[in-house]
Design a protein around this motif. Structure first.
Motif, short mmCIF file in Angstrom:
data_model
loop_
_atom_site.label_atom_id
_atom_site.label_comp_id
_atom_site.label_asym_id
_atom_site.label_seq_id
_atom_site.Cartn_x
_atom_site.Cartn_y
_atom_site.Cartn_z
N UNK A 1 65.66 54.09 58.63
CA UNK A 1 64.64 55.21 58.49
C UNK A 1 63.49 54.70 57.75
N UNK A 2 62.10 54.89 58.00
CA UNK A 2 61.11 54.51 57.24
C UNK A 2 61.18 54.92 55.92
N UNK A 3 60.34 54.39 54.92
CA UNK A 3 59.92 54.89 53.59
C UNK A 3 58.68 55.71 53.53
N UNK A 4 58.51 56.62 52.70
CA UNK A 4 57.26 57.11 52.35
C UNK A 4 55.81 56.06 52.14
N UNK A 5 54.93 56.47 52.65
CA UNK A 5 53.85 55.60 52.43
C UNK A 5 52.60 56.36 51.90
N UNK A 6 52.31 56.00 50.70
CA UNK A 6 51.39 56.69 49.86
C UNK A 6 50.16 55.92 49.71
N UNK B 1 53.49 52.40 63.17
CA UNK B 1 54.75 53.03 63.62
C UNK B 1 54.35 54.57 63.49
N UNK B 2 54.41 55.36 64.70
CA UNK B 2 53.72 56.81 64.40
C UNK B 2 54.69 57.68 63.71
N UNK C 1 57.92 50.76 57.37
CA UNK C 1 58.45 50.89 58.60
C UNK C 1 59.94 50.00 58.65
N UNK C 2 59.95 49.16 58.09
CA UNK C 2 60.84 48.03 57.91
C UNK C 2 60.59 46.91 59.01
N UNK C 3 59.25 46.84 59.45
CA UNK C 3 59.00 45.66 60.43
C UNK C 3 59.02 44.44 59.81
N UNK D 1 60.31 42.76 52.07
CA UNK D 1 59.55 42.33 51.17
C UNK D 1 59.52 40.92 50.92
N UNK D 2 60.65 40.03 51.56
CA UNK D 2 60.77 38.64 51.16
C UNK D 2 59.78 37.93 52.24
N UNK D 3 59.39 38.47 53.12
CA UNK D 3 58.43 38.10 54.28
C UNK D 3 57.06 38.34 54.03
N UNK D 4 56.77 39.06 52.97
CA UNK D 4 55.41 39.45 52.65
C UNK D 4 54.53 38.16 52.72
N UNK D 5 55.01 37.33 51.72
CA UNK D 5 54.46 35.91 51.51
C UNK D 5 54.99 35.27 50.24
#
Length: 279
Positions: free
Chosen positions: A1-6, A29-30, A145-147, A150-154
């Motif tokens: 499940x995706x997390x809220x995006x604010x 992700x729609x 969206x879990x695409x 965090x570790x792959x952000x950079x």
């Protein structure tokens, strides 16, 4: 499940900038649940952006992803980052001071620079002035969206490298509470300080008691007067000043049904100091 995006920004809603960020996120992700913190941060006001994150973040579920774009240095060498907080939330933002209040009051456990080769809206490389759309909304949507993880952000950065704005901590010394005007309760003109309720209790002030409040801008005294400590605005007559405890459990100053900030031309930040003593 995706997390809220604010989303938070200083863009306002007068043009299509915020809608474009929504569109980018939906392109990832729609099914994402997207919300607005505010888009009415005064233009370029990094300090207020920092405070509004603190005001809001702990009321959202763990894992929520925040985007904060108040970015007068867009296109410069300032970093684009994702911070993980001690409360297990994520903030996608330029590293320009926006993380100041969160870092001091909640804590940041890890921060990563966004790798723009991997985390940038496709075909946007020639744009250097709308990172809110091209980098922050895109990266945040992928994280929420879990695409990506965090570790792959950079690459990870040292916490000591986080850019912080000048900050004055509240204190109680020799019977005087000292702090600063952190932010305004914008619609009503109340002054929100960084002096905690616990410090006020240490001073020995009780509901219905009186305090003397002094407000200085740099070295100039702007205001000095006695007022009551009330539970709510109704504890004082209309048009009279009082201190109370705001929704963040800090001391605030108000005029019942009028704007304290407008009446006395008071603003916010480290140059605006407040002192409180027992009346």
């Amino acid at each position: 499940m995706s997390s809220p995006l604010i989303f938070q920004s200083d863009f306002g809603l007068g043009d299509g900038a915020v809608s474009a960020m929504y569109g980018v996120a939906n392109g990832v992700d729609t099914s994402l649940r997207i919300f607005d913190l505010t888009h009415e941060i005064p233009p370029y006001n990094i300090w207020e952006a920092s405070y509004r994150l603190l005001q809001t973040i702990l009321y959202w579920p763990e894992g929520s992803v925040f985007v904060s774009v108040v970015d007068p240095g867009v296109g410069s060498e300032r970093r684009s980052v994702v911070a993980k907080t001690a409360s297990n939330h994520y903030i996608v933002t330029p590293d320009n001071g926006t993380l100041t209040h969160i870092h001091k009051e909640i804590g940041i456990t890890e921060i990563r620079t966004i790798d723009e080769k991997l985390n940038r809206l496709p075909n946007s490389g020639a744009s250097h002035t709308f990172h809110g759309r091209d980098i922050y909304a895109f990266t945040a949507a992928r994280l929420a969206s879990n695409t990506i993880t965090f570790e792959t952000v950079g690459p990870e950065n040292d916490l000591g490298s986080i850019v912080q704005l000048p900050f004055l901590s509240a204190s109680l010394e020799d019977g005087t509470l000292s702090g600063m005007i952190d932010v305004l309760d914008v619609r009503y003109g109340n002054l929100w300080t960084n002096i905690s309720r616990s410090l006020l209790l240490e001073l020995g002030v009780e509901y219905g008691g009186y305090v003397k409040v002094a407000i200085d801008h740099d070295a100039t005294r702007i205001y000095e007067k006695k007022m009551i400590y009330g539970k709510s605005f109704a504890d004082n007559k209309v048009g009279e000043a009082l201190i109370y405890i705001n929704s963040l459990d800090n001391v605030a100053v108000a005029i019942n049904q009028a704007s304290f900030a407008e009446k006395y031309q008071i603003a916010t930040g480290i140059d605006w100091k407040i002192r409180i003593t027992k009346g």
